[in-house]
Design a protein around this motif. Structure first.
Motif, PDB file in Angstrom:
ATOM      1  N   SER A 115      54.578 -19.590  32.003  1.00 58.81           N
ATOM      2  CA  SER A 115      55.891 -19.920  32.822  1.00 58.81           C
ATOM      3  C   SER A 115      56.357 -20.257  33.590  1.00 58.81           C
ATOM      4  N   ASN A 116      56.995 -20.400  34.732  1.00 61.23           N
ATOM      5  CA  ASN A 116      57.014 -20.645  36.279  1.00 61.23           C
ATOM      6  C   ASN A 116      57.840 -21.417  36.754  1.00 61.23           C
ATOM      7  N   MET A 145      55.411 -16.642  38.249  1.00 57.87           N
ATOM      8  CA  MET A 145      54.794 -17.369  37.510  1.00 57.87           C
ATOM      9  C   MET A 145      54.065 -16.587  35.902  1.00 57.87           C
ATOM     10  N   VAL A 146      54.420 -16.370  35.089  1.00 56.98           N
ATOM     11  CA  VAL A 146      53.845 -15.419  33.940  1.00 56.98           C
ATOM     12  C   VAL A 146      53.111 -16.349  33.454  1.00 56.98           C
ATOM     13  N   MET A 147      51.410 -15.364  33.084  1.00 58.00           N
ATOM     14  CA  MET A 147      50.311 -15.814  32.788  1.00 58.00           C
ATOM     15  C   MET A 147      49.840 -15.203  31.682  1.00 58.00           C
ATOM     16  N   ALA A 148      49.223 -15.635  30.905  1.00 58.02           N
ATOM     17  CA  ALA A 148      48.429 -14.444  29.638  1.00 58.02           C
ATOM     18  C   ALA A 148      46.914 -14.160  29.611  1.00 58.02           C
ATOM     19  N   GLY A 149      46.132 -13.666  29.669  1.00 54.53           N
ATOM     20  CA  GLY A 149      44.983 -13.299  29.599  1.00 54.53           C
ATOM     21  C   GLY A 149      44.813 -11.961  29.713  1.00 54.53           C
ATOM     22  N   ASP A 150      43.423 -11.675  30.174  1.00 54.55           N
ATOM     23  CA  ASP A 150      42.653 -10.359  29.622  1.00 54.55           C
ATOM     24  C   ASP A 150      43.251  -9.509  31.522  1.00 54.55           C
ATOM     25  N   ALA A 173      53.766 -26.513  41.108  1.00 55.81           N
ATOM     26  CA  ALA A 173      54.231 -27.908  40.406  1.00 55.81           C
ATOM     27  C   ALA A 173      53.600 -27.491  39.052  1.00 55.81           C
ATOM     28  N   MET A 174      52.606 -26.169  38.677  1.00 56.62           N
ATOM     29  CA  MET A 174      52.148 -26.200  37.005  1.00 56.62           C
ATOM     30  C   MET A 174      53.086 -26.001  35.715  1.00 56.62           C
TER      31      MET A 174
END
Length: 243
Positions: free
Chosen positions: A10-11, A21-26, A76-77
């Motif tokens: 989400s952004n 901005m919330v991101m998924a990853g290590d 804009a992502m």
């Protein structure tokens, strides 16, 4: 330090120029609150250093302000897009020095790294007070997020359009505290250092080249000699900083 490809979940805009901005990853390379990441953006020569707002085992949250081409591209992502990020940068805050009633002070985009710190201090049973400083009411963000965790949250605005009128130092008389953790623009940090008698940890903001200590482009003067904000910092003990 670890290079990771994150997926945007989400952004969303928090104000006219600030986004979450919330991101998924290590996130395994991240060791504590106050560290930062360095974001690679297509077409931009240098990565963008951004403080970590929050993280868990699988997600990373950044709150950032649009100030140039790079952060404008970030704003804009959309969900599903990918970002190449260097994680686990910087030294972060030392919670062991907080005492029973730490004070967290954030100014503008210096607010985000204090969020994870607030959560960690409350998990240790500390009585946490937070002061958030902005220029005007329309710039305020994260007040409700902190209010859900901290024992007390005070917001200041320079123009008096919300909360305490003036700077973060104008709210100090309202609180009792054992230690100070802070992040924000240098004039704010300098004023806070002069207005508080207790020790604290101050996170400095600076333009960075590499982000991990190789280029020496973000050095600052301390009583112990020149130090790199990206490597030995961004967090420094109040007494070692030469203002």
């Amino acid at each position: 330090m670890k290079e990771v490809i994150y997926t945007v979940e989400s952004n969303v805009a928090l104000t006219d120029s600030v986004y979450r901005m919330v991101m998924a990853g290590d996130t395994s390379a991240i060791t504590g609150a106050g560290q930062f990441v360095n974001v690679k953006l297509d077409g931009q020569y240098l990565r963008r250093p951004i403080s970590i707002c929050d993280y868990d085992e699988n997600t990373l949250t950044l709150i950032y302000k649009v100030v140039g081409i790079g952060t404008e591209k970030m704003s804009a992502m959309k969900a599903g897009e990918k970002l190449n990020i260097l994680t686990g940068l910087g030294n972060g805050y030392d919670l062991s020095l907080s005492g029973d009633a730490p004070l967290l002070v954030g100014g503008g985009v210096g607010v985000p790294p204090l969020y994870k710190l607030c959560k960690l201090l409350k998990a240790e049973g500390k009585k946490v007070t937070v002061i958030l400083g902005f220029n005007t009411k329309s710039e305020i963000f994260a007040e409700k997020d902190f209010a859900e965790i901290a024992d007390k949250v005070i917001v200041t605005t320079v123009d008096g359009s919300y909360g305490v009128k003036g700077f973060v130092t104008n709210a100090l008389a309202e609180v009792d505290y054992t230690y100070v953790y802070t992040c924000g623009p240098l004039p704010m940090l300098k004023a806070l250092a002069g207005a508080t008698e207790v020790s604290g940890q101050y996170s400095l903001e600076e333009r960075m080249g590499c982000g991990f200590g190789a280029c020496m482009g973000c050095s600052c003067k301390t009583l112990l000699g020149n130090k790199r904000i990206c490597k030995e910092g961004p967090v420094f003990v109040k007494e070692e900083i030469i203002w």
